[in-house]
Scaffold this motif. Structure first.
Motif, PDB file in Angstrom:
ATOM      1  N   TYR A   1      10.409  61.126  13.956  1.00 44.31           N
ATOM      2  CA  TYR A   1      10.511  59.836  13.253  1.00 44.31           C
ATOM      3  C   TYR A   1      10.755  60.053  11.771  1.00 44.31           C
ATOM      4  O   TYR A   1      10.161  60.928  11.151  1.00 44.31           O
ATOM      5  N   GLN A   2      11.623  59.256  11.240  1.00 42.38           N
ATOM      6  CA  GLN A   2      11.817  59.235   9.788  1.00 42.38           C
ATOM      7  C   GLN A   2      11.533  57.842   9.251  1.00 42.38           C
ATOM      8  O   GLN A   2      11.869  56.837   9.872  1.00 42.38           O
ATOM      9  N   LEU A   3      10.914  57.829   8.082  1.00 42.10           N
ATOM     10  CA  LEU A   3      10.882  56.616   7.282  1.00 42.10           C
ATOM     11  C   LEU A   3      11.747  56.925   6.070  1.00 42.10           C
ATOM     12  O   LEU A   3      11.596  57.974   5.449  1.00 42.10           O
ATOM     13  N   GLY A   4      12.676  56.038   5.792  1.00 50.64           N
ATOM     14  CA  GLY A   4      13.590  56.321   4.691  1.00 50.64           C
ATOM     15  C   GLY A   4      13.973  55.062   3.949  1.00 50.64           C
ATOM     16  O   GLY A   4      13.668  53.946   4.386  1.00 50.64           O
ATOM     17  N   ALA A   5      14.619  55.268   2.809  1.00 51.32           N
ATOM     18  CA  ALA A   5      15.083  54.124   2.028  1.00 51.32           C
ATOM     19  C   ALA A   5      16.411  54.462   1.381  1.00 51.32           C
ATOM     20  O   ALA A   5      16.704  55.638   1.118  1.00 51.32           O
ATOM     21  N   GLU A   6      17.214  53.442   1.166  1.00 54.17           N
ATOM     22  CA  GLU A   6      18.511  53.600   0.513  1.00 54.17           C
ATOM     23  C   GLU A   6      18.617  52.539  -0.583  1.00 54.17           C
ATOM     24  O   GLU A   6      18.348  51.364  -0.329  1.00 54.17           O
ATOM     25  N   ALA A   7      18.999  52.978  -1.782  1.00 55.56           N
ATOM     26  CA  ALA A   7      19.270  52.040  -2.879  1.00 55.56           C
ATOM     27  C   ALA A   7      20.772  52.075  -3.115  1.00 55.56           C
ATOM     28  O   ALA A   7      21.304  53.092  -3.545  1.00 55.56           O
ATOM     29  N   LEU A   8      21.445  50.977  -2.803  1.00 58.37           N
ATOM     30  CA  LEU A   8      22.909  50.965  -2.781  1.00 58.37           C
ATOM     31  C   LEU A   8      23.474  50.071  -3.877  1.00 58.37           C
ATOM     32  O   LEU A   8      22.969  48.968  -4.118  1.00 58.37           O
ATOM     33  N   GLY A   9      24.531  50.567  -4.520  1.00 65.63           N
ATOM     34  CA  GLY A   9      25.224  49.771  -5.526  1.00 65.63           C
ATOM     35  C   GLY A   9      24.744  50.035  -6.943  1.00 65.63           C
ATOM     36  O   GLY A   9      25.193  49.378  -7.875  1.00 65.63           O
ATOM     37  N   MET A  10      23.825  50.984  -7.132  1.00 64.50           N
ATOM     38  CA  MET A  10      23.268  51.244  -8.470  1.00 64.50           C
ATOM     39  C   MET A  10      23.513  52.699  -8.866  1.00 64.50           C
ATOM     40  O   MET A  10      23.263  53.607  -8.097  1.00 64.50           O
ATOM     41  N   GLU A  11      23.965  52.874 -10.107  1.00 69.14           N
ATOM     42  CA  GLU A  11      24.473  54.176 -10.530  1.00 69.14           C
ATOM     43  C   GLU A  11      23.419  55.227 -10.846  1.00 69.14           C
ATOM     44  O   GLU A  11      23.682  56.406 -10.735  1.00 69.14           O
ATOM     45  N   GLY A  12      22.254  54.791 -11.299  1.00 70.45           N
ATOM     46  CA  GLY A  12      21.255  55.773 -11.718  1.00 70.45           C
ATOM     47  C   GLY A  12      21.584  56.340 -13.083  1.00 70.45           C
ATOM     48  O   GLY A  12      22.549  55.904 -13.692  1.00 70.45           O
ATOM     49  N   PRO A  13      20.781  57.282 -13.603  1.00 71.95           N
ATOM     50  CA  PRO A  13      19.676  57.960 -12.927  1.00 71.95           C
ATOM     51  C   PRO A  13      18.344  57.191 -12.929  1.00 71.95           C
ATOM     52  O   PRO A  13      17.376  57.671 -12.364  1.00 71.95           O
ATOM     53  N   ASP A  14      18.319  55.985 -13.546  1.00 72.77           N
ATOM     54  CA  ASP A  14      17.054  55.231 -13.540  1.00 72.77           C
ATOM     55  C   ASP A  14      16.579  54.939 -12.117  1.00 72.77           C
ATOM     56  O   ASP A  14      15.387  55.016 -11.813  1.00 72.77           O
TER      57      ASP A  14
END
Ligand code: ATP
Ligand code: MG
Length: 434
Positions: free
Chosen positions: A128-141
């Protein structure tokens, strides 16, 4: 005739009821943290078209080369794969449903992944994995905030000290220049390369740095470092990330050899590692994958994400003694069958209305044998819906546990049937407060 025995599939585990509490604890603790950072759940199917992973994970990766459960759908000839990871599937879904149209997305998922690996401690074929994706944001913040979120999860879970390793994979052109240098370096050391490394020399030399072969460690340690090929922008990205992570008081080390298994990463890569689980000590990995959304057919949009291995996290919680004890029953109702059984069932309903977790003795049986069942159930209290007591409009309540003296109903006590649900609910609250 000998009875046929059935067993589960090798490398795929049953989660047994005695482990339910720790699984639920890990998931709900992590989700509680994710929600504090604005992440929302997404669920994708366990099956995807194989192309999603060959394209999304990359052809020259362990996963695609040797770990995928792929098969042809006999109904229509479709090439399908049991998901080996979820980032590609999430991005596929985000593109398909246009979720990045004029906005960003912060998404989390939880579920089983499938990889055909050699099963061992901390390495399974279904995990099992729990994961997250933050999409559309450049970072590095955004990368830094994701690391802060993970640090908060480790604290909330109580896993004890885990080490953060950071690296950067830079931008495509920088990786290319580094790649050329790596190929030249490994060509000059052909005799030390193992089969995997030889095969990857011209397809994916970066992955040779990731080798676990002890005989190649000196070679890879002295290999050209990507860090030395970074341009100003990539250096700036990494140093800002380091600045933000440090400002949050999170310790880390830069590991120039950290390249990670998936092909689509750029800039930030990171892993969280414990030394308490032997060889399978990485409990979480992640990084930035700006090319992926476009590679999977969407309009270009940057992304960063992580996945943690839940079995490894739970194993670590056991190592550090942070596994919650599971209590699943508050009250066991004992009765004399017949009409008293009906009263028992109705009384149990009234207690459940008051949020009490109740088991009613099934069928009939002597009071003595029911008491044994009550004790084995783990219930705090026995409620006796027995004939003589019910005839007076009452039931008897008794605490079954060692701490009886500190909570109500240490002795068997008669209570009006109508008052029993509230009285029992209060007694349970007193037990919880101990
Ligand atoms: P490893 O180097 O251990 O094979 P990976 O780089 O293949 O890990 P990822 O694809 O980044 O792992 O997956 C993220 C996390 O999922 C890992 O850090 C690990 O905790 C967990 N994980 C990966 N493969 C397995 C497996 N076969 N069984 C259990 N957990 C796993
Ligand atoms: Mg792997």
């Amino acid at each position: 005739m000998a009875k046929e025995k059935f067993t589960g599939v090798k490398g795929m585990n049953d989660m047994l009821p005695q482990d339910a509490a720790v699984w639920q604890h890990v998931q709900s603790t992590c989700v509680g943290v994710l929600e504090r950072y604005g992440y929302q759940e997404i669920r994708t199917p366990i099956l995807e078209n194989t192309r999603v992973f060959t394209r999304g994970v990359g052809e020259v990766t362990d996963i695609v080369e040797k770990e995928m459960y792929s098969f042809v759908d006999s109904m229509n000839g479709d090439q399908l794969t049991l998901r080996p990871e979820c980032t590609s599937a999430v991005v596929r879904a985000v593109n398909e449903h246009n979720l990045l149209y004029g906005t960003n997305q912060r998404l989390w998922y939880f579920g089983p992944m499938f990889r055909h690996e050699r099963p061992q401690r901390g390495r399974y074929r279904q995990f099992y994995q729990l994961g997250a994706e933050a999409l559309g944001m450049e970072g590095p913040d955004v990368d830094a905030e994701m690391i802060m979120m993970l640090s908060r999860m480790w604290k909330a879970l109580g896993v004890g000290p885990v080490k953060l390793e950071l690296n950067t994979l830079g931008a495509l052109e920088e990786r290319q220049a580094h790649r050329d240098a790596l190929i030249r370096y490994f060509e000059q050391n052909q005799d030390v390369l193992d089969e995997d490394a030889k095969r990857r020399l011209y397809t994916n030399p970066l992955r040779i740095l990731d080798t676990k072969n002890p005989e190649m460690q000196d070679l890879v340690n002295a290999a050209p470092r990507l860090l030395d090929f970074l341009g100003e922008k990539s250096r700036g990205f990494l140093s800002r990330l380091e600045e933000l992570v440090s400002a949050a008081g999170i310790e880390y080390t830069i590991n120039p050899r950290l390249v990670r298994g998936l092909d689509y990463y750029n800039h930030t890569v990171f892993e969280w590692i414990t030394d308490r689980l032997g060889a399978q000590g990485t409990i979480c990995g992640g990084g930035r994958y700006d090319p992926l959304v476009e590679m999977l057919g969407g309009r270009p949009a940057p992304g960063v994400g992580f996945a943690m291995g839940i079995e490894r996290v739970i194993e670590l919680l056991r190592e550090v003694g942070q596994v919650p004890v599971s209590t699943q029953t508050d009250v066991y109702v004992i009765h004399h069958g017949g009409d008293t059984q009906k009263d028992a069932l109705l009384l149990a309903e009234a207690m459940r209305d008051a949020d009490v977790r109740v088991i009613v003795h099934p069928g009939e049986g002597s009071i003595k044998s029911q008491m044994k069942k009550a004790d084995a159930s783990g219930a705090e209290y026995a409620v006796f819906a027995t004939a003589d007591e019910l005839a007076q409009g009452k039931v008897a309540v008794k605490c079954l546990r060692e701490h009886a003296a500190e909570v109500p109903f240490a002795q068997q006590t008669l209570v009006d049937v109508a008052d029993a649900p509230t009285a029992v609910a209060q007694a349970i609250a007193a037990v919880r407060a101990l």
